[in-house]
Write a protein that holds these residues in place. Structure first.
Motif, PDB file in Angstrom:
ATOM      1  N   VAL A  25       0.842  -1.193   0.000  1.00 41.11           N
ATOM      2  CA  VAL A  25       0.000   0.000   0.000  1.00 41.11           C
ATOM      3  C   VAL A  25       0.880   1.247   0.000  1.00 41.11           C
ATOM      4  N   PRO A  26       0.521   2.284  -0.777  1.00 41.10           N
ATOM      5  CA  PRO A  26       1.285   3.532  -0.724  1.00 41.10           C
ATOM      6  C   PRO A  26       1.285   4.111   0.680  1.00 41.10           C
ATOM      7  N   VAL A  41      -1.071   6.067   5.920  1.00 39.47           N
ATOM      8  CA  VAL A  41      -1.104   7.115   6.934  1.00 39.47           C
ATOM      9  C   VAL A  41      -2.518   7.662   7.084  1.00 39.47           C
ATOM     10  N   GLU A  42      -3.207   7.869   5.971  1.00 39.28           N
ATOM     11  CA  GLU A  42      -4.580   8.382   6.036  1.00 39.28           C
ATOM     12  C   GLU A  42      -5.510   7.376   6.704  1.00 39.28           C
ATOM     13  N   LEU A  43      -5.333   6.101   6.416  1.00 40.73           N
ATOM     14  CA  LEU A  43      -6.156   5.067   7.031  1.00 40.73           C
ATOM     15  C   LEU A  43      -5.959   5.044   8.550  1.00 40.73           C
ATOM     16  N   ILE A  44      -4.704   5.073   8.987  1.00 44.55           N
ATOM     17  CA  ILE A  44      -4.416   5.012  10.416  1.00 44.55           C
ATOM     18  C   ILE A  44      -4.912   6.277  11.118  1.00 44.55           C
ATOM     19  N   ALA A  45      -4.693   7.435  10.509  1.00 42.82           N
ATOM     20  CA  ALA A  45      -5.143   8.690  11.107  1.00 42.82           C
ATOM     21  C   ALA A  45      -6.660   8.716  11.246  1.00 42.82           C
ATOM     22  N   ASP A  46      -7.367   8.209  10.245  1.00 38.16           N
ATOM     23  CA  ASP A  46      -8.828   8.164  10.303  1.00 38.16           C
ATOM     24  C   ASP A  46      -9.300   7.324  11.485  1.00 38.16           C
ATOM     25  N   MET A  47      -8.668   6.168  11.679  1.00 38.78           N
ATOM     26  CA  MET A  47      -9.026   5.308  12.801  1.00 38.78           C
ATOM     27  C   MET A  47      -8.742   5.994  14.137  1.00 38.78           C
ATOM     28  N   LEU A  48      -7.566   6.603  14.256  1.00 41.96           N
ATOM     29  CA  LEU A  48      -7.194   7.240  15.516  1.00 41.96           C
ATOM     30  C   LEU A  48      -8.088   8.442  15.826  1.00 41.96           C
ATOM     31  N   GLU A  49      -8.463   9.190  14.810  1.00 39.07           N
ATOM     32  CA  GLU A  49      -9.347  10.337  15.024  1.00 39.07           C
ATOM     33  C   GLU A  49     -10.702   9.882  15.555  1.00 39.07           C
TER      34      GLU A  49
END
Length: 249
Positions: free
Chosen positions: A18-19, A24-32
């Protein structure tokens, strides 16, 4: 006129491919989403830890992760395993809450620990501290506390990291992402019991005042063990309350 359907972004089946920007966007979305839920839990003295800031950092979790990636060249596995660390600490230290006051320090400590444990080449603490916006002394303290909380269990299997990746894609707050070769979100996870969905969280948890985990169910504190705040926690809590009462200049 029919509403436009958002363009889907196909991601490779394996997390290794995965790019980095998408991961990073996937992980940030979950953490938010995790922070949004946990920020509703009233802060108590016994919840205070070394990871608590006096106020929420101005930088978003997404930008913070991008900064870490840019300056430390952290590997994908080190970012993904941060989610595993959250689950492990939720199980072992139920009073710890990942919130807007703790997330950033938790992330930089997790990246520091995972990079040393998983990578042949990693940065020194001086660089991690500078990138994370804290002093070297603070990072050294956070690293020791982090290792204690995860009981020095630094690694996990590649299969578990893959499961976190699949769940990040499937439970993203938008329909932007999809795993290549699949036509729906159904079947993306190997087990329905691993689902993490903020919309169903209240029905799964006995109380909104319980911290949420990611792949595992929250573990209730052991009521047989007294959990009174320490003197240091009471003092820190009082200082935090006083600061919040002070009018802005």
């Amino acid at each position: 006129m029919e509403p436009s359907v958002p363009e889907r972004v196909e991601l490779p089946p394996a997390f290794e491919d995965v790019p980095m920007n998408d991961l990073v966007e996937l992980i940030a979305d979950m953490l938010e989403r995790l922070m949004s839920h946990n920020d509703r839990i009233p802060l108590r003295p016994e919840n205070l830890t070394q990871f608590h800031s006096q106020s929420a950092p101005a930088i978003s979790v997404l930008d913070y992760l991008k900064r870490i990636v840019r300056f430390t060249k952290v590997e994908k596995s080190c970012l993904l395993i941060t989610l595993h660390y959250i689950d492990q600490i939720c199980a072992r230290v139920p009073l710890f809450i990942l919130s807007s006051l703790t997330c950033h320090r938790f992330i930089i400590a997790a990246v520091t620990v995972s990079s040393k444990g998983l990578c042949d080449v990693f940065c020194n603490n001086a660089l991690y501290a500078k990138v994370g916006g804290i002093s070297v002394g603070e990072l050294n303290t956070l690293e020791r506390e982090f290792l204690r909380m995860i009981e020095w269990t630094i690694t996990c299997t590649r299969e578990l990291l893959q499961e976190y990746y699949i769940n990040l894609v499937r439970t993203h707050s938008t329909t932007k992402y999809i795993i290549a070769g699949t036509h729906s979100s159904e079947g993306s996870s190997s087990s329905g019991s691993s689902d993490f969905d903020m919309e169903t969280l209240p029905s799964r948890s006995p109380s909104i005042n319980e911290p949420s985990a990611i792949l595992i169910e929250p573990v209730a504190p052991n009521i047989d063990v007294p959990r009174r705040p320490t003197i240091e926690q009471n003092m820190a809590f009082a200082a935090l309350q006083n600061q919040n009462r002070e009018p802005e200049s």
